[in-house]
Design a protein around this motif. Structure first.
Motif, mmCIF file in Angstrom:
data_model
loop_
_atom_site.group_PDB
_atom_site.id
_atom_site.type_symbol
_atom_site.label_atom_id
_atom_site.label_comp_id
_atom_site.label_asym_id
_atom_site.label_seq_id
_atom_site.Cartn_x
_atom_site.Cartn_y
_atom_site.Cartn_z
ATOM 1 N N VAL A 198 69.650 5.605 52.432
ATOM 2 C CA VAL A 198 68.703 4.487 52.568
ATOM 3 C C VAL A 198 67.649 4.498 51.473
ATOM 4 O O VAL A 198 66.952 3.500 51.273
ATOM 5 N N SER A 199 67.511 5.598 50.766
ATOM 6 C CA SER A 199 66.468 5.669 49.741
ATOM 7 C C SER A 199 66.828 4.822 48.531
ATOM 8 O O SER A 199 67.978 4.766 48.087
ATOM 9 N N GLN A 200 65.818 4.133 47.970
ATOM 10 C CA GLN A 200 66.000 3.364 46.748
ATOM 11 C C GLN A 200 65.887 4.247 45.500
ATOM 12 O O GLN A 200 66.167 3.793 44.398
ATOM 13 N N LEU A 201 65.458 5.477 45.684
ATOM 14 C CA LEU A 201 65.308 6.401 44.567
ATOM 15 C C LEU A 201 66.369 7.487 44.657
ATOM 16 O O LEU A 201 66.950 7.727 45.720
ATOM 17 N N CYS A 202 66.580 8.166 43.544
ATOM 18 C CA CYS A 202 67.515 9.292 43.526
ATOM 19 C C CYS A 202 66.789 10.521 44.074
ATOM 20 O O CYS A 202 66.095 11.240 43.336
ATOM 21 N N VAL A 203 66.916 10.723 45.388
ATOM 22 C CA VAL A 203 66.170 11.801 46.050
ATOM 23 C C VAL A 203 66.586 13.159 45.499
ATOM 24 O O VAL A 203 65.761 14.061 45.326
ATOM 25 N N GLY A 204 67.870 13.314 45.200
ATOM 26 C CA GLY A 204 68.340 14.599 44.694
ATOM 27 C C GLY A 204 67.633 15.017 43.424
ATOM 28 O O GLY A 204 67.211 16.172 43.276
ATOM 29 N N SER A 205 67.465 14.097 42.484
ATOM 30 C CA SER A 205 66.788 14.416 41.224
ATOM 31 C C SER A 205 65.341 14.807 41.456
ATOM 32 O O SER A 205 64.812 15.718 40.798
ATOM 33 N N ILE A 206 64.684 14.117 42.388
ATOM 34 C CA ILE A 206 63.283 14.442 42.694
ATOM 35 C C ILE A 206 63.187 15.835 43.304
ATOM 36 O O ILE A 206 62.296 16.624 42.957
ATOM 37 N N LEU A 207 64.122 16.150 44.206
ATOM 38 C CA LEU A 207 64.108 17.478 44.827
ATOM 39 C C LEU A 207 64.398 18.568 43.797
ATOM 40 O O LEU A 207 63.804 19.651 43.846
ATOM 41 N N TYR A 208 65.312 18.302 42.859
ATOM 42 C CA TYR A 208 65.597 19.272 41.803
ATOM 43 C C TYR A 208 64.329 19.577 41.004
ATOM 44 O O TYR A 208 64.037 20.733 40.696
ATOM 45 N N GLU A 209 63.599 18.525 40.651
ATOM 46 C CA GLU A 209 62.381 18.721 39.866
ATOM 47 C C GLU A 209 61.342 19.512 40.660
ATOM 48 O O GLU A 209 60.683 20.418 40.135
ATOM 49 N N ALA A 210 61.184 19.181 41.948
ATOM 50 C CA ALA A 210 60.222 19.902 42.785
ATOM 51 C C ALA A 210 60.607 21.376 42.920
ATOM 52 O O ALA A 210 59.742 22.266 42.903
ATOM 53 N N LEU A 211 61.898 21.646 43.042
ATOM 54 C CA LEU A 211 62.354 23.026 43.164
ATOM 55 C C LEU A 211 62.138 23.796 41.868
ATOM 56 O O LEU A 211 61.755 24.973 41.885
ATOM 57 N N LYS A 212 62.387 23.157 40.719
ATOM 58 C CA LYS A 212 62.166 23.832 39.442
ATOM 59 C C LYS A 212 60.691 24.184 39.258
ATOM 60 O O LYS A 212 60.360 25.276 38.756
ATOM 61 N N LEU A 213 59.804 23.290 39.660
ATOM 62 C CA LEU A 213 58.373 23.570 39.553
ATOM 63 C C LEU A 213 57.977 24.709 40.487
ATOM 64 O O LEU A 213 57.157 25.569 40.133
#
Length: 314
Positions: A102-117
């Motif tokens: 249902v998300s309009q954004l690529c949630v996976g990419s956002i989670l990857y970035e948050a995990l890398k940080l």
């Protein structure tokens, strides 16, 4: 006369706010310590849970002049060891299929970035521990007109900091590290490294002597967060682990070459796994396996490559 024309149709539900594809991430701390750990390249999986390193001392007696009939002097060489042990470090988030759909954004990419940080912050704190637990501690004491200091080698700050670290302390540190501890400079450049927080640097910069000493051409900034070079010390600002101290000061660590060793068994990696059989929930994690340790402990080796500025009341 024209009259005001108003719509008779309510279109409030006919449109939704446009969702921007530009995602803002929360501000990050300044992570500086891991860049100063020395990696051990001759290590990897299937090599036990630790690695042992040999440390060799100088010869016990120095060479000397001898006469024609004198015997050649004989002396001893001391040695000892230290271990670096690795552990697994990780963190994860979970995402169910419906939320992703249902998300309009690529949630996976956002989670990857948050995990890398998150991994960067965590591993920097792990790398910082050998620096922050050095048994060699300097504490500025006295007052602005009569500056004193306390140096201990037992790992427990010998006093409560009563003022900020200033130029006189920096001269003390230079003499202590080069003459007493005989710490080799970082990378044999003739300079030592100081990783400090903003409060520490402010106290130093507010010393009137600092401005005279800091009149230099900007050096090559080789390290992330570098603020300058004064009296043979390169100052690196960080905000991830260091605290503020009483007396208006901040924490810092001074060190030279080969201060901390890094052992990496498994490089940093992002992994995805199904939580349930049908893949309706996925777990995404970062993982790194390794460890950090300081080769030299003043309580064992009578010297240290790291001197930290700390207070008994911090």
């Amino acid at each position: 006369m024209p009259t005001n024309v108003m719509s008779t149709v309510d279109v409030a539900n006919f449109h939704l706010p446009e969702l921007s594809k530009s995602v803002r991430m929360e501000a990050q701390t300044l992570q500086r310590y891991r860049q100063f750990a020395t990696p051990e390249i001759d290590y990897g999986p299937h090599q036990s849970d630790r690695m042992q390193f040999v440390k060799v001392t100088n010869l016990e007696d120095e060479g000397r002049r001898i006469g024609e009939n004198d015997s050649v002097p004989v002396t001893k060489m001391g040695s000892s060891t230290f271990d670096v042990r690795w552990e697994e470090y990780t963190n994860s988030v979970q995402l169910n299929q419906r939320a992703d759909m249902v998300s309009q954004l690529c949630v996976g990419s956002i989670l990857y970035e948050a995990l890398k940080l998150d991994a960067a912050r965590t591993l920097d704190r792990v790398a910082a521990q050998p620096f922050l637990t050095s048994n060699c501690i300097y504490t500025p004491t006295g007052n602005y007109t009569s500056k004193t200091s306390v140096v201990v080698g037992n790992g427990i700050p010998g006093a409560v900091a009563q003022r900020p670290f200033q130029m006189e302390d920096l001269r003390n540190m230079a003499e202590f590290m080069s003459t007493t501890l005989k710490v080799p400079t970082y990378g044999n450049t003739g300079e030592y490294i100081c990783v400090c927080n903003k409060r520490f640097m402010r106290g130093l910069q507010e010393d009137p002597e600092y401005f005279e000493a800091a009149k230099y051409a900007a050096p090559d900034r080789l390290f992330s967060g570098e603020m300058g070079n004064v009296l043979g010390f390169r100052f690196i600002e960080e905000s991830n682990v260091l605290r503020n101290m009483p007396g208006g000061g901040g924490e810092a660590t001074f060190f030279g070459n080969d201060a901390v060793t890094e052992l990496e068994t498994y490089p940093l990696e992002l992994q995805v796994a199904n939580v349930d059989t049908y893949g309706r929930v996925k777990s995404i994690r970062w993982v790194w396996m390794g460890g950090f340790a300081s080769p030299y402990d003043i309580k064992v080796d009578n010297t240290s490559r790291i001197v930290r500025v700390a207070s008994a009341a911090a």
